[in-house]
Design a protein around this motif. Structure first.
Motif, PDB file in Angstrom:
ATOM      1  N   LEU A 187       0.837  -1.197   0.000  1.00 38.01           N
ATOM      2  CA  LEU A 187       0.000   0.000   0.000  1.00 38.01           C
ATOM      3  C   LEU A 187       0.877   1.253   0.000  1.00 38.01           C
ATOM      4  CD1 LEU A 187      -3.019   0.609  -0.006  1.00 38.01           C
ATOM      5  CD2 LEU A 187      -2.947   0.671   2.471  1.00 38.01           C
ATOM      6  N   ASP A 188       1.969   1.218   0.763  1.00 42.21           N
ATOM      7  CA  ASP A 188       2.920   2.330   0.789  1.00 42.21           C
ATOM      8  C   ASP A 188       3.563   2.512  -0.585  1.00 42.21           C
ATOM      9  OD1 ASP A 188       4.517   4.398   1.885  1.00 42.21           O
ATOM     10  OD2 ASP A 188       6.134   2.988   2.304  1.00 42.21           O
ATOM     11  N   LEU A 189       3.903   1.401  -1.232  1.00 41.50           N
ATOM     12  CA  LEU A 189       4.498   1.460  -2.570  1.00 41.50           C
ATOM     13  C   LEU A 189       3.507   2.062  -3.569  1.00 41.50           C
ATOM     14  CD1 LEU A 189       7.002   0.693  -4.260  1.00 41.50           C
ATOM     15  CD2 LEU A 189       5.924  -1.527  -4.645  1.00 41.50           C
ATOM     16  N   LEU A 190       2.239   1.662  -3.494  1.00 39.12           N
ATOM     17  CA  LEU A 190       1.203   2.231  -4.364  1.00 39.12           C
ATOM     18  C   LEU A 190       1.082   3.727  -4.131  1.00 39.12           C
ATOM     19  CD1 LEU A 190      -1.158   2.000  -6.362  1.00 39.12           C
ATOM     20  CD2 LEU A 190      -2.612   1.391  -4.407  1.00 39.12           C
ATOM     21  N   LYS A 191       1.081   4.137  -2.855  1.00 45.52           N
ATOM     22  CA  LYS A 191       0.988   5.558  -2.502  1.00 45.52           C
ATOM     23  C   LYS A 191       2.160   6.332  -3.113  1.00 45.52           C
ATOM     24  CE  LYS A 191       2.299   6.822   1.637  1.00 45.52           C
ATOM     25  NZ  LYS A 191       3.331   7.816   1.705  1.00 45.52           N
ATOM     26  N   GLU A 192       3.371   5.794  -2.966  1.00 45.90           N
ATOM     27  CA  GLU A 192       4.556   6.470  -3.516  1.00 45.90           C
ATOM     28  C   GLU A 192       4.488   6.579  -5.039  1.00 45.90           C
ATOM     29  OE1 GLU A 192       8.103   4.500  -2.173  1.00 45.90           O
ATOM     30  OE2 GLU A 192       7.645   4.884  -0.069  1.00 45.90           O
ATOM     31  N   ARG A 193       4.034   5.526  -5.694  1.00 43.90           N
ATOM     32  CA  ARG A 193       3.955   5.547  -7.160  1.00 43.90           C
ATOM     33  C   ARG A 193       2.892   6.519  -7.649  1.00 43.90           C
ATOM     34  NH1 ARG A 193       5.186  -0.775  -8.524  1.00 43.90           N
ATOM     35  NH2 ARG A 193       7.411  -0.622  -8.052  1.00 43.90           N
ATOM     36  N   LEU A 194       1.785   6.613  -6.930  1.00 44.00           N
ATOM     37  CA  LEU A 194       0.757   7.595  -7.298  1.00 44.00           C
ATOM     38  C   LEU A 194       1.281   9.020  -7.108  1.00 44.00           C
ATOM     39  CD1 LEU A 194      -2.471   5.927  -5.865  1.00 44.00           C
ATOM     40  CD2 LEU A 194      -1.984   6.404  -8.274  1.00 44.00           C
ATOM     41  N   GLU A 195       2.038   9.237  -6.026  1.00 43.78           N
ATOM     42  CA  GLU A 195       2.622  10.566  -5.795  1.00 43.78           C
ATOM     43  C   GLU A 195       3.582  10.931  -6.929  1.00 43.78           C
ATOM     44  OE1 GLU A 195       4.274  10.010  -1.881  1.00 43.78           O
ATOM     45  OE2 GLU A 195       2.392  10.543  -0.885  1.00 43.78           O
ATOM     46  N   LYS A 196       4.400   9.979  -7.352  1.00 43.25           N
ATOM     47  CA  LYS A 196       5.338  10.243  -8.460  1.00 43.25           C
ATOM     48  C   LYS A 196       4.589  10.480  -9.758  1.00 43.25           C
ATOM     49  CE  LYS A 196       9.366   7.864  -6.646  1.00 43.25           C
ATOM     50  NZ  LYS A 196      10.304   6.739  -6.798  1.00 43.25           N
ATOM     51  N   ALA A 197       3.572   9.658 -10.032  1.00 46.31           N
ATOM     52  CA  ALA A 197       2.793   9.826 -11.264  1.00 46.31           C
ATOM     53  C   ALA A 197       2.128  11.197 -11.298  1.00 46.31           C
ATOM     54  CB  ALA A 197       1.743   8.716 -11.371  1.00 46.31           C
ATOM     55  N   GLU A 198       1.598  11.615 -10.163  1.00 51.27           N
ATOM     56  CA  GLU A 198       0.975  12.935 -10.077  1.00 51.27           C
ATOM     57  C   GLU A 198       1.997  14.034 -10.362  1.00 51.27           C
ATOM     58  OE1 GLU A 198      -1.289  15.814  -6.819  1.00 51.27           O
ATOM     59  OE2 GLU A 198      -0.400  13.923  -6.166  1.00 51.27           O
ATOM     60  N   ALA A 199       3.154  13.922  -9.727  1.00 52.12           N
ATOM     61  CA  ALA A 199       4.186  14.947  -9.901  1.00 52.12           C
ATOM     62  C   ALA A 199       4.710  14.980 -11.345  1.00 52.12           C
ATOM     63  CB  ALA A 199       5.344  14.693  -8.932  1.00 52.12           C
ATOM     64  N   TYR A 200       4.934  13.798 -11.939  1.00 50.48           N
ATOM     65  CA  TYR A 200       5.474  13.749 -13.301  1.00 50.48           C
ATOM     66  C   TYR A 200       4.479  14.280 -14.333  1.00 50.48           C
ATOM     67  CZ  TYR A 200       9.331  10.846 -11.548  1.00 50.48           C
ATOM     68  OH  TYR A 200      10.425  10.373 -10.877  1.00 50.48           O
ATOM     69  N   THR A 201       3.201  13.915 -14.181  1.00 49.60           N
ATOM     70  CA  THR A 201       2.225  14.405 -15.154  1.00 49.60           C
ATOM     71  C   THR A 201       1.995  15.906 -14.988  1.00 49.60           C
ATOM     72  OG1 THR A 201       0.416  13.696 -13.690  1.00 49.60           O
ATOM     73  CG2 THR A 201       0.999  12.216 -15.503  1.00 49.60           C
ATOM     74  N   LYS A 202       2.033  16.386 -13.758  1.00 47.10           N
ATOM     75  CA  LYS A 202       1.889  17.830 -13.537  1.00 47.10           C
ATOM     76  C   LYS A 202       3.074  18.574 -14.154  1.00 47.10           C
ATOM     77  CE  LYS A 202       0.894  21.176  -9.916  1.00 47.10           C
ATOM     78  NZ  LYS A 202       0.636  21.356  -8.477  1.00 47.10           N
ATOM     79  N   TYR A 203       4.273  18.027 -13.939  1.00 46.82           N
ATOM     80  CA  TYR A 203       5.478  18.635 -14.510  1.00 46.82           C
ATOM     81  C   TYR A 203       5.418  18.629 -16.034  1.00 46.82           C
ATOM     82  CZ  TYR A 203      10.393  19.344 -15.669  1.00 46.82           C
ATOM     83  OH  TYR A 203      11.569  19.828 -16.194  1.00 46.82           O
ATOM     84  N   ALA A 204       5.020  17.478 -16.606  1.00 48.53           N
ATOM     85  CA  ALA A 204       4.924  17.386 -18.066  1.00 48.53           C
ATOM     86  C   ALA A 204       3.881  18.362 -18.597  1.00 48.53           C
ATOM     87  CB  ALA A 204       4.581  15.958 -18.480  1.00 48.53           C
ATOM     88  N   GLY A 205       2.772  18.503 -17.890  1.00 52.99           N
ATOM     89  CA  GLY A 205       1.740  19.454 -18.303  1.00 52.99           C
ATOM     90  C   GLY A 205       2.235  20.885 -18.246  1.00 52.99           C
ATOM     91  N   THR A 206       2.992  21.198 -17.194  1.00 55.50           N
ATOM     92  CA  THR A 206       3.539  22.548 -17.041  1.00 55.50           C
ATOM     93  C   THR A 206       4.529  22.858 -18.154  1.00 55.50           C
ATOM     94  OG1 THR A 206       3.281  22.363 -14.651  1.00 55.50           O
ATOM     95  CG2 THR A 206       4.739  24.104 -15.448  1.00 55.50           C
ATOM     96  N   ILE A 207       5.372  21.882 -18.468  1.00 55.49           N
ATOM     97  CA  ILE A 207       6.359  22.065 -19.548  1.00 55.49           C
ATOM     98  C   ILE A 207       5.654  22.193 -20.897  1.00 55.49           C
ATOM     99  CG2 ILE A 207       8.258  20.921 -20.792  1.00 55.49           C
ATOM    100  CD1 ILE A 207       9.085  21.994 -18.093  1.00 55.49           C
ATOM    101  N   SER A 208       4.587  21.394 -21.087  1.00 54.46           N
ATOM    102  CA  SER A 208       3.869  21.387 -22.362  1.00 54.46           C
ATOM    103  C   SER A 208       3.145  22.695 -22.640  1.00 54.46           C
ATOM    104  CB  SER A 208       2.859  20.236 -22.399  1.00 54.46           C
ATOM    105  OG  SER A 208       3.519  19.004 -22.318  1.00 54.46           O
ATOM    106  N   VAL A 209       2.914  23.489 -21.617  1.00 50.18           N
ATOM    107  CA  VAL A 209       2.255  24.783 -21.801  1.00 50.18           C
ATOM    108  C   VAL A 209       3.056  25.637 -22.785  1.00 50.18           C
ATOM    109  CG1 VAL A 209       1.693  26.960 -20.622  1.00 50.18           C
ATOM    110  CG2 VAL A 209       1.070  24.788 -19.584  1.00 50.18           C
TER     111      VAL A 209
END
Length: 184
Positions: free
Chosen positions: A28-50
C-alpha cells in the motif's frame, strides 16, 4: 475498565472492518509512492507542455495529474489508517507478551521477551513518527526506537548475555569487563 485484551480484540475488529487485515501495508505504501510520483510527473509534463504549441496536450496532462491526485487521496488515508492500526496492534501484542513475562512462573521465555522489546521499539517508532510532525522533538525518539528495532538490539543482547548461546563470545568478555569496571 478496558483491558489490553479488549484493545487487541477491538483492534483486530477494526483491521477486519477496514480491510487492513487483507492488505500488505508495504505494498500500500508502494502504491501511494507511485501515485505521488505519477501525479508529480504528469503535472510537470503538463507545465512544460504549456510552452509548446500543443495547448490541448498540456491541459490533458494537468487534468490527468488532478485525477491521479483524487485517486491518491483515499489511498493515502487508507495507508495511514492501516499502518497506524497495525502499529498499535504490534504495540499491544508486545506489551501483552512483556506483561506475561513479568509474572511469576511465566511461560514466556526471556528470548520471547527480548523479541517483544524489539517489536515494541519498532511499533513505538512508527507511532512516534506519525506524531513527530506535530511535535518535532518527539520525532527524534522515533529514530532511536527505529534503530533499536531494526538492529534487533534486545534479541542480539540476549544472544550475547545468555550463557547457553554466548559460548566464549568476545562480545561477552568485553561486556563483562565493562560491567566489572563500573562495580563499586
Amino acid at each position: 475498565m478496558v483491558t489490553l485484551g479488549d484493545l487487541t480484540n477491538k483492534g483486530s475488529y477494526l483491521l477486519g472492518v477496514m480491510g487492513c487485515k487483507y492488505v500488505n501495508v508495504e505494498q500500500l505504501d508502494l502504491l501511494k509512492e507511485r501515485l505521488e510520483k505519477a501525479e508529480a510527473y504528469t503535472k510537470y509534463a503538463g507545465t512544460i507542455s504549456v510552452f509548446s504549441k500543443k495547448k490541448e496536450t498540456a491541459e490533458n496532462l494537468i487534468k490527468m495529474s488532478e485525477t491521479i491526485s483524487k485517486i491518491k487521496e483515499p489511498v493515502v488515508l487508507y495507508y495511514k489508517s492501516c499502518s497506524t492500526i497495525e502499529s498499535l496492534m504490534k504495540l499491544a501484542n508486545a506489551i501483552d507478551v512483556l506483561r506475561k513475562w513479568s509474572e511469576p512462573n511465566s511461560q514466556v521465555s526471556t528470548k520471547e521477551a527480548a523479541d517483544a522489546f524489539d517489536t515494541l521499539s519498532g511499533a513505538l517508532a512508527a507511532i512516534i513518527r506519525k506524531l513527530g510532525s506535530a511535535v518535532p522533538i518527539v520525532g527524534q525518539y522515533a529514530l532511536i526506537f527505529e534503530e533499536i528495532s531494526k538492529n534487533r538490539f534486545f534479541s542480539n543482547y540476549y544472544k550475547i548475555a545468555n550463557p547457553e548461546t554466548r559460548g566464549n563470545s568476545s562480545d561477552w568478555a568485553a561486556i563483562k569487563q565493562a560491567d566489572d569496571a563500573f562495580k563499586p
